[in-house]
Scaffold this active site. Sequence first.
Site, PDB file in Angstrom:
ATOM      1  N   SER A 144      33.764  36.867  49.156  1.00  0.00           N
ATOM      2  CA  SER A 144      34.025  35.686  48.325  1.00  0.00           C
ATOM      3  C   SER A 144      33.727  34.390  49.058  1.00  0.00           C
ATOM      4  O   SER A 144      33.342  33.398  48.436  1.00  0.00           O
ATOM      5  CB  SER A 144      35.497  35.645  47.905  1.00  0.00           C
ATOM      6  OG  SER A 144      35.810  36.779  47.168  1.00  0.00           O
ATOM      7  N   HIS A 161      28.521  39.364  43.979  1.00  0.00           N
ATOM      8  CA  HIS A 161      29.926  38.969  43.920  1.00  0.00           C
ATOM      9  C   HIS A 161      30.518  39.206  42.539  1.00  0.00           C
ATOM     10  O   HIS A 161      30.056  38.635  41.546  1.00  0.00           O
ATOM     11  CB  HIS A 161      30.041  37.480  44.295  1.00  0.00           C
ATOM     12  CG  HIS A 161      31.446  36.985  44.358  1.00  0.00           C
ATOM     13  ND1 HIS A 161      31.905  35.943  43.601  1.00  0.00           N
ATOM     14  CD2 HIS A 161      32.504  37.403  45.090  1.00  0.00           C
ATOM     15  CE1 HIS A 161      33.187  35.737  43.864  1.00  0.00           C
ATOM     16  NE2 HIS A 161      33.568  36.609  44.764  1.00  0.00           N
ATOM     17  N   GLU A 190      27.600  37.397  40.398  1.00  0.00           N
ATOM     18  CA  GLU A 190      26.829  36.320  41.023  1.00  0.00           C
ATOM     19  C   GLU A 190      25.971  36.976  42.110  1.00  0.00           C
ATOM     20  O   GLU A 190      26.492  37.625  43.010  1.00  0.00           O
ATOM     21  CB  GLU A 190      27.770  35.278  41.622  1.00  0.00           C
ATOM     22  CG  GLU A 190      28.595  34.562  40.550  1.00  0.00           C
ATOM     23  CD  GLU A 190      29.515  33.495  41.114  1.00  0.00           C
ATOM     24  OE1 GLU A 190      29.213  32.308  40.992  1.00  0.00           O
ATOM     25  OE2 GLU A 190      30.572  33.863  41.670  1.00  0.00           O
ATOM     26  N   ASN A 216      33.324  29.379  42.139  1.00  0.00           N
ATOM     27  CA  ASN A 216      34.322  28.673  42.942  1.00  0.00           C
ATOM     28  C   ASN A 216      33.882  27.270  43.328  1.00  0.00           C
ATOM     29  O   ASN A 216      34.728  26.416  43.613  1.00  0.00           O
ATOM     30  CB  ASN A 216      34.715  29.507  44.166  1.00  0.00           C
ATOM     31  CG  ASN A 216      35.673  30.611  43.747  1.00  0.00           C
ATOM     32  OD1 ASN A 216      36.378  30.477  42.749  1.00  0.00           O
ATOM     33  ND2 ASN A 216      35.679  31.705  44.466  1.00  0.00           N
TER      34      ASN A 216
HETATM   35  P1  NAD Z   1      41.529  45.006  49.917  1.00  0.00           P
HETATM   36  O1  NAD Z   1      42.323  44.590  51.109  1.00  0.00           O
HETATM   37  O2  NAD Z   1      42.219  45.335  48.646  1.00  0.00           O
HETATM   38  O3  NAD Z   1      40.624  46.275  50.306  1.00  0.00           O
HETATM   39  C1  NAD Z   1      39.913  46.384  51.505  1.00  0.00           C
HETATM   40  C2  NAD Z   1      39.575  47.860  51.740  1.00  0.00           C
HETATM   41  O4  NAD Z   1      38.699  47.953  52.852  1.00  0.00           O
HETATM   42  C3  NAD Z   1      40.811  48.711  52.080  1.00  0.00           C
HETATM   43  O5  NAD Z   1      40.778  49.891  51.299  1.00  0.00           O
HETATM   44  C4  NAD Z   1      40.635  49.031  53.570  1.00  0.00           C
HETATM   45  O6  NAD Z   1      41.154  50.298  53.942  1.00  0.00           O
HETATM   46  C5  NAD Z   1      39.116  49.009  53.679  1.00  0.00           C
HETATM   47  N1  NAD Z   1      38.629  48.791  55.041  1.00  0.00           N
HETATM   48  C6  NAD Z   1      39.186  48.118  56.051  1.00  0.00           C
HETATM   49  N2  NAD Z   1      38.369  48.117  57.142  1.00  0.00           N
HETATM   50  C7  NAD Z   1      37.271  48.823  56.780  1.00  0.00           C
HETATM   51  C8  NAD Z   1      36.081  49.186  57.440  1.00  0.00           C
HETATM   52  N3  NAD Z   1      35.830  48.824  58.687  1.00  0.00           N
HETATM   53  N4  NAD Z   1      35.183  49.934  56.765  1.00  0.00           N
HETATM   54  C9  NAD Z   1      35.415  50.310  55.485  1.00  0.00           C
HETATM   55  N5  NAD Z   1      36.519  49.991  54.814  1.00  0.00           N
HETATM   56  C10 NAD Z   1      37.434  49.243  55.449  1.00  0.00           C
HETATM   57  O7  NAD Z   1      40.466  43.830  49.701  1.00  0.00           O
HETATM   58  P2  NAD Z   1      39.784  43.330  48.343  1.00  0.00           P
HETATM   59  O8  NAD Z   1      40.667  42.345  47.676  1.00  0.00           O
HETATM   60  O9  NAD Z   1      39.270  44.500  47.589  1.00  0.00           O
HETATM   61  O10 NAD Z   1      38.562  42.487  48.939  1.00  0.00           O
HETATM   62  C11 NAD Z   1      37.434  43.138  49.481  1.00  0.00           C
HETATM   63  C12 NAD Z   1      36.262  42.173  49.467  1.00  0.00           C
HETATM   64  O11 NAD Z   1      36.015  41.765  48.117  1.00  0.00           O
HETATM   65  C13 NAD Z   1      36.465  40.898  50.272  1.00  0.00           C
HETATM   66  O12 NAD Z   1      35.247  40.537  50.868  1.00  0.00           O
HETATM   67  C14 NAD Z   1      36.872  39.894  49.219  1.00  0.00           C
HETATM   68  O13 NAD Z   1      36.499  38.568  49.559  1.00  0.00           O
HETATM   69  C15 NAD Z   1      36.053  40.353  48.038  1.00  0.00           C
HETATM   70  N6  NAD Z   1      36.563  39.951  46.731  1.00  0.00           N
HETATM   71  C16 NAD Z   1      37.880  40.092  46.412  1.00  0.00           C
HETATM   72  C17 NAD Z   1      38.346  39.683  45.153  1.00  0.00           C
HETATM   73  C18 NAD Z   1      39.800  39.841  44.758  1.00  0.00           C
HETATM   74  O14 NAD Z   1      40.210  39.240  43.749  1.00  0.00           O
HETATM   75  N7  NAD Z   1      40.599  40.630  45.459  1.00  0.00           N
HETATM   76  C19 NAD Z   1      37.435  39.131  44.219  1.00  0.00           C
HETATM   77  C20 NAD Z   1      36.086  39.024  44.557  1.00  0.00           C
HETATM   78  C21 NAD Z   1      35.656  39.427  45.825  1.00  0.00           C
END
Ligand code: NAD
Length: 299
Positions: free
Chosen positions: A120, A141, A153, A192
């Site tokens: 993000s 994204h 995106e 954003n």
């Molecule tokens: P999250 O914390 O829910 O999930 C992260 C996952 O990655 C976990 O299952 C964890 O075990 C795993 N992980 C940790 N280290 C790892 C590694 N080295 N290799 C593989 N897996 C690994 O996070 P999220 O909210 O799903 O966010 C993930 C990405 O998506 C981020 O880059 C975030 O910016 C982006 N994002 C999040 C949202 C949101 O609303 N949560 C929206 C858009 C984009």
Amino acid sequence: MNIQRVMVAGSGVLGSQIAFQTAYRGYSAVVYDIDDEALQKGRNRMEELAARYERDLGASPASLAEAHGRVSFLSDLAQAVEYADLVIEAIPEILSIKKAFYQRLGQMAPEHTIFATNSSTLVPSQMAVATGRPDRFVALHFANEIWKHNTAEVMPHADTSPAVFDAVVAFAKCIGMVTLPIHKEQPGYILNSLLVPLLDAAQKLWFNGVADVETIDKTWMVATGAPQGPFAILDVVGLNTVYNIAMAKAEASGNPLYGQIAERLKHDFIDQGKMGLQSGEGFYRYPHPAFRDPNFTKE
Ligand code: NAD
């Protein structure tokens, strides 16, 4: 470039949604995470998603069972990526973790694999080189609750191959996204870049006592025709996250106003369990917030 087999890295909030949506639209998806415990959590998340797809999209139990059948779970990276045409990465938003992941992945992925980050706040050029094949790297994204907030995106960096960019745009369309091609790197993408300044301005108006929450939202709604105003959006984001962002801004900018806004959010809302939409109360009370009243914008 024909994308058929997808690996999703990270089975957290977004990774589980991306994998399930991909499978729901007919692709096979391999979910990779660091260990079996993390994968089990991802599996559970996907089970819960099925109910949302039924309710929000009218998905049939048969189509959901088929989607589940197209997802597999692996904690061995080499195995997970063995046949991947596309890797969508949704691991923690920490640059060092992402770089280390891409370094390993670059050594194991087939030559033709495309890499797409769901980050993000980072931009592709911060990670692309770590793969050893920066021309095959792009940002893809998604928004949270991807099945209904279906934006994709797609953002290249200066060295992304145009064919890779086009292939990812085409894939995103195929899994039901409204695709939003971006031509150059922009922190915050489009959404954003628009939304953050709006939410920031709304909080400053509120904190400085310029107008109350409802008047600020009403202004935005009546004048632009939007169905909700910035404080309704902040309730959806969740006030804990809003607080964390204000604290981060206080640190990054040195502007004490952000720290004061954070304090007020904590004192007036968070400490009282008012976390926004999810907890039933934030700036508004749910399930019947004032801004949904037909008279809200009438007077
Ligand atoms: P999250 O914390 O829910 O999930 C992260 C996952 O990655 C976990 O299952 C964890 O075990 C795993 N992980 C940790 N280290 C790892 C590694 N080295 N290799 C593989 N897996 C690994 O996070 P999220 O909210 O799903 O966010 C993930 C990405 O998506 C981020 O880059 C975030 O910016 C982006 N994002 C999040 C949202 C949101 O609303 N949560 C929206 C858009 C984009």
